[in-house]
Design an enzyme around this catalytic site. Sequence first.
Site, PDB file in Angstrom:
ATOM      1  N   ARG A  55       0.847  -1.198   0.000  1.00 54.49           N
ATOM      2  CA  ARG A  55       0.000   0.000   0.000  1.00 54.49           C
ATOM      3  C   ARG A  55       0.882   1.248   0.000  1.00 54.49           C
ATOM      4  NH1 ARG A  55      -3.351   2.158   5.126  1.00 54.49           N
ATOM      5  NH2 ARG A  55      -4.528   3.846   4.147  1.00 54.49           N
ATOM      6  N   ASP A  59       0.268  10.208   4.032  1.00 56.49           N
ATOM      7  CA  ASP A  59      -0.194  10.234   5.416  1.00 56.49           C
ATOM      8  C   ASP A  59      -0.369  11.681   5.876  1.00 56.49           C
ATOM      9  OD1 ASP A  59      -1.047   8.899   7.663  1.00 56.49           O
ATOM     10  OD2 ASP A  59       0.934   8.721   8.544  1.00 56.49           O
ATOM     11  N   GLU A  65       3.809   7.406   2.713  1.00 56.82           N
ATOM     12  CA  GLU A  65       3.940   6.206   3.540  1.00 56.82           C
ATOM     13  C   GLU A  65       3.794   4.973   2.667  1.00 56.82           C
ATOM     14  OE1 GLU A  65       2.161   4.092   7.572  1.00 56.82           O
ATOM     15  OE2 GLU A  65       2.039   6.252   7.316  1.00 56.82           O
TER      16      GLU A  65
END
Length: 455
Positions: A55, A59, A65
């Site tokens: 993923r 963030d 992230e």
Amino acid sequence: MSTRRIFGLETEYGITCAAPPGQQGLSADEVARYLFRKVVAWGRSSNVFLRNGSRLYLDVGSHPEYATAECDDIRQLITYDRGGERILEGLVADAQQRLELEGVPGTIHLFKNNTDSAGNSYGCHENYLVRRQGDFTRLADILVPFLITRQVLTGAGKILTTPAGATFCLSQRADHIWESVSSATTRSRPIINTRDEPHADAELYRRLHVIVGDSSMAEPTAMLKVGATDMVLRMIEAGVPMRDMALENPMRAIREISHDMTGKAPITLASGRTVTAVDLQQEYLVKVRDFVESTGEVSDTDRKVFDLWERGLLALQSGDLTSVERELDWVIKHRLVRRYQEKHSLELSDPRIARLDLAYHDISRTEGLYNLLAARGLVERVTSDVEVLESTAVPPQTTRARLRGEFVRRAQEAKRDYTVDWVHLKLNDQAQRTVLCKDPFQSVDERVDRLIESM
């Protein structure tokens, strides 16, 4: 007893755009928009799952992230974590090109570190799937002193500037942690986050979310960080009794340990006993090794973890760190800093030292100091460049990530509208067909095969 476990690493990256002297640089928000432009173009969102099962998202605070796909092997985990760096490096190259086309001055840098110059902290979160049975309070009680003291081996090192001057610390995160166990991640920053989102069958499992650790550049440091924690968990899950090592004041201890490079700062236990971080780590090592060897299930990675764990503690006890200067992040960085200081006759507070500290964490293969050391064979590796490259496109084949990665790939190739998360695979057509994948260990599923075939 099976030792197989699901692991995941979530890494938040620092981001900056260095502008030429006298020119205004882009803000972190603006840089992040450039960085994710390509992602939003194909994913219609800044929160996407990739073909490798991982993923990628933006963030809070404009931190890119990357969360690795589910891995069931520590070497595999480190490979996918490094793959995330390569994926982000590709986004940086694309964003840089876009800046130049638009005549915007500046050079984009991404840092795999945990603090910025403004004093903000962002994390490297470790995820361990643990069995639901057993007392979580007991698990936390045994784990917290281990996590507080492991920084003497697994810290990333940091130059901390204080009113009294600059000092070299072991950990980047230690000064930003305020609680032992809590359900918050930003406000109070605990060592263990207890928000219960197993991304698996909640009756069987919970996901242990450790947010105290530093991001690792050195692969052996990452191996030790996750590998030693995994073995402590195995011992706890087996119900092995452990002497009470609760600390009298955990938040003071985590800071005092970080600010003492010898690993010998005295810390007080709740029982009144005075020990050092090295003493406690030695106690954990002996207990864990006895347990793991008694099970007869010692993997090649386990042996490597024990070896580095032991050598690291011996190096700290003797004060001679040469035996681990190619493997432990803070030792590698401290050596670089010391040599640079000596060569240029600099104080530790010199801004050039702070820049060197930052450059160690730059993920660029042409500018990042750690990566340049790796390219010259001056640090030890756990993975290979070929495996890391493969991990950017192909999911782990032994976990649920294989199903997700394959579904994403096939849906993209068929130009189908889809939605995925850690447990759901959904085709957004009239039938709204969804497959729920609750078992993270399962890499083959006829329901997913049928969903893919229906495209």
